[in-house]
Design a protein around this motif. Structure first.
Motif, PDB file in Angstrom:
ATOM      1  N   GLU A 154       0.663  -1.228   0.008  1.00  0.00           N
ATOM      2  CA  GLU A 154      -0.045   0.042  -0.040  1.00  0.00           C
ATOM      3  C   GLU A 154       0.874   1.278   0.213  1.00  0.00           C
ATOM      4  O   GLU A 154       0.466   2.265  -0.518  1.00  0.00           O
ATOM      5  N   GLN A 210      -4.442  -5.665  -7.214  1.00  0.00           N
ATOM      6  CA  GLN A 210      -5.600  -4.862  -8.033  1.00  0.00           C
ATOM      7  C   GLN A 210      -5.503  -3.548  -7.986  1.00  0.00           C
ATOM      8  O   GLN A 210      -5.731  -2.800  -9.098  1.00  0.00           O
ATOM      9  N   ARG A 211      -5.552  -3.088  -6.822  1.00  0.00           N
ATOM     10  CA  ARG A 211      -5.256  -1.628  -6.733  1.00  0.00           C
ATOM     11  C   ARG A 211      -4.202  -0.807  -7.355  1.00  0.00           C
ATOM     12  O   ARG A 211      -4.151   0.129  -7.990  1.00  0.00           O
ATOM     13  N   ILE A 222       2.486   1.976  -3.345  1.00  0.00           N
ATOM     14  CA  ILE A 222       1.497   2.316  -4.267  1.00  0.00           C
ATOM     15  C   ILE A 222       1.168   3.903  -4.275  1.00  0.00           C
ATOM     16  O   ILE A 222       1.199   4.841  -5.182  1.00  0.00           O
ATOM     17  N   ARG A 256      -2.691  -1.887 -10.110  1.00  0.00           N
ATOM     18  CA  ARG A 256      -2.918  -2.372 -11.556  1.00  0.00           C
ATOM     19  C   ARG A 256      -3.836  -1.111 -11.968  1.00  0.00           C
ATOM     20  O   ARG A 256      -3.637  -0.283 -12.926  1.00  0.00           O
ATOM     21  N   ALA A 257      -4.881  -0.713 -10.943  1.00  0.00           N
ATOM     22  CA  ALA A 257      -6.003   0.343 -11.139  1.00  0.00           C
ATOM     23  C   ALA A 257      -5.240   1.488 -11.157  1.00  0.00           C
ATOM     24  O   ALA A 257      -5.657   2.502 -11.706  1.00  0.00           O
ATOM     25  N   SER A 258      -4.170   1.854 -10.654  1.00  0.00           N
ATOM     26  CA  SER A 258      -3.309   3.115 -10.458  1.00  0.00           C
ATOM     27  C   SER A 258      -2.391   3.106 -11.709  1.00  0.00           C
ATOM     28  O   SER A 258      -1.465   4.047 -11.667  1.00  0.00           O
ATOM     29  N   PRO A 303      -6.000  -8.208  -3.750  1.00  0.00           N
ATOM     30  CA  PRO A 303      -6.793  -7.036  -3.671  1.00  0.00           C
ATOM     31  C   PRO A 303      -5.947  -5.793  -3.572  1.00  0.00           C
ATOM     32  O   PRO A 303      -6.035  -4.668  -4.581  1.00  0.00           O
ATOM     33  N   VAL A 304      -4.836  -5.692  -2.972  1.00  0.00           N
ATOM     34  CA  VAL A 304      -3.852  -4.645  -3.088  1.00  0.00           C
ATOM     35  C   VAL A 304      -3.208  -4.632  -4.481  1.00  0.00           C
ATOM     36  O   VAL A 304      -3.017  -3.481  -4.951  1.00  0.00           O
TER      37      VAL A 304
END
Length: 322
Positions: free
Chosen positions: A88, A113-114, A91, A116-118, A110-111
Motif C-alpha cells: 500500500e 488489483q489497486r 502504491i 494495476r488500477a493505478s 486485492p492490493v
C-alpha cells in the motif's frame, strides 16, 4: 512458454528493506535522476533464499543506471499484514513497477488489483497466484519440484513406508503446488502412506518442534519432505536429537548453501534446487522491459534441479548457489 503480452503511509512497522543504488553505494544520493523506481517486495529477508534473490535483483539493477530498485519485506513470512502495508505504501509513492512474492494470495491480490488500477505494472516472483492481471510469473515450477521430491522418496524407500510432510503457510501457492506434486508422485506407490501433513510456516524453530511431535506420534516414520529448506533444517535437528540421522529420509526444497552442505554430510538426503539469484535478476530485467514498452513472457521458468550427495559438488561448482 505461453504467449507474450505488451504493457507499455507512513507505517509503524519495523520493515526489512534494502535500497539498491546502482552505483553500489547503498541508498546515498548520487545526483543522477532515475527514470524509474522498481519495488521488489518479498515475503521476508530472514533466510539465505531471500537474500540470494535480493542479490540477483541487485545484479540486474547495476546493469541499468536509469533504474532504482528497492527491496522490502516484512520481518517474517507469516506477517502477511506487514506485506500488505508495504505494498500500500509503494502504491501511494507511485512506484514505477512492483515485483511481488505474495505471502498470502487472498490478502495480497486485492492490493495488487489497486496497483494495476493505478497504472502500476505488477510481476510475481517465486510464488505464483491465480490473478490474471499479473504481467508475468518468474520462478520455479513448484509442482514439478514437489514431484521430483516424491519420486526420490519412492525410490529411496523401495516403494514402501510411512512418510510425513512439513509444509509452509496454508494457502500460499508455492507450498500448495509443492505438496500437490509430491502427492502425485507418492500416489503411484501404493505401499507408501502419507501419515501427516503439518504446517511449520517456513520457520526453522517451529519445524523442529513439529518434527519432534511427528516422531513421537509415528516412531516408525521412514521419510520426511519439507517444502522449504528452513523447515528441512529444523526437521534435521529434531531427527539428529533422536539419533536417527541417516535412518529417516529427509528431502528439502530450495538448495540453500547450508542445506546442500547437509546433503553432502549425509544429514539430509536431497534438496529440490530453486535458483533464487536468477529469480531476482530475471524479474528485474522483465520489469525493465515492461517499463520500456517491450513484450515479456507470461511465465519465466528459472529451473528446477534435484540435488543429492552424488551431484552436490557439481551443483555448487556450476554456480547453483551464487
Amino acid at each position: 512458454m505461453r504467449g507474450k503480452r505488451r504493457y507499455g503511509r507512513g507505517m509503524g512497522l519495523m520493515l526489512v528493506g534494502v535500497c539498491l543504488a546502482l552505483t553500489g553505494e547503498g541508498c546515498r544520493r548520487t545526483g543522477t535522476m532515475k527514470a524509474h523506481r522498481i519495488a521488489v517486495v518479498t515475503k521476508a529477508l530472514d533466510s539465505e533464499f531471500w537474500l540470494t534473490l535480493k542479490r540477483g535483483a541487485e545484479a540486474a539493477a547495476r546493469e541499468h543506471p536509469e533504474v532504482e530498485v528497492v527491496v522490502l519485506a516484512p520481518e517474517r513470512e507469516i506477517n502477511i499484514d506487514q506485506q500488505v502495508a508495504i505494498l500500500e505504501d509503494q502504491i501511494l509513492k507511485k512506484v514505477s513497477a512492483l515485483i511481488v512474492a505474495p505471502a498470502g494470495a487472498a490478502e495480497v491480490i486485492p492490493v495488487l488489483q489497486r496497483a494495476r488500477a493505478s497504472g502500476i505494472p505488477v510481476l510475481l516472483v517465486d510464488t505464483d497466484a491465480p490473478w490474471p492481471e499479473k504481467l508475468s510469473y518468474i520462478g520455479t515450477n513448484n509442482r514439478l519440484g514437489g514431484r521430483l521430491a516424491g519420486e526420490y522418496i519412492v525410490r529411496a524407500l523401495g516403494g514402501r513406508g510411512k512418510v510425513a510432510v512439513i509444509r509452509g503457510i496454508l494457502g500460499v501457492a508455492a507450498h500448495e503446488d509443492r505438496v500437490a506434486g509430491f502427492q502425485e508422485a507418492i500416489a503411484r506407490a501404493p505401499g507408501i502412506q502419507v501419515v501427516t501433513i503439518q504446517p511449520a510456516n517456513s520457520e526453522r524453530a517451529l519445524a523442529m518442534t513439529v518434527m519432534e511431535n511427528i516422531l513421537t506420534s509415528h516412531p516408525d516414520l521412514r521419510a520426511v519432505f519439507a517444502t522449504n529448506d528452513q523447515m528441512a533444517l529444523g526437521a534435521m535437528e529434531a531427527i539428529a536429537a533422536r539419533n536417527l540421522t541417516g535412518k529417516i529420509i529427509l528431502v528439502g526444497f530450495d538448495a540453500t548453501r547450508e542445506a546442500v552442505r547437509a546433503v553432502k554430510a549425509g544429514q539430509m538426503h536431497a534438496v529440490v534446487a530453486q535458483h533464487p539469484f536468477e529469480m531476482g535478476r530475471r524479474a528485474v530485467e522483465a520489469a525493465i522491459r515492461v517499463l520500456r514498452g517491450e513484450p515479456i513472457e507470461k511465465q519465466i521458468d528459472t529451473g528446477t534441479t534435484l540435488v543429492t550427495r552424488e551431484n552436490a559438488d557439481e551443483f555448487l561448482r556450476e554456480g547453483g548457489i551464487p
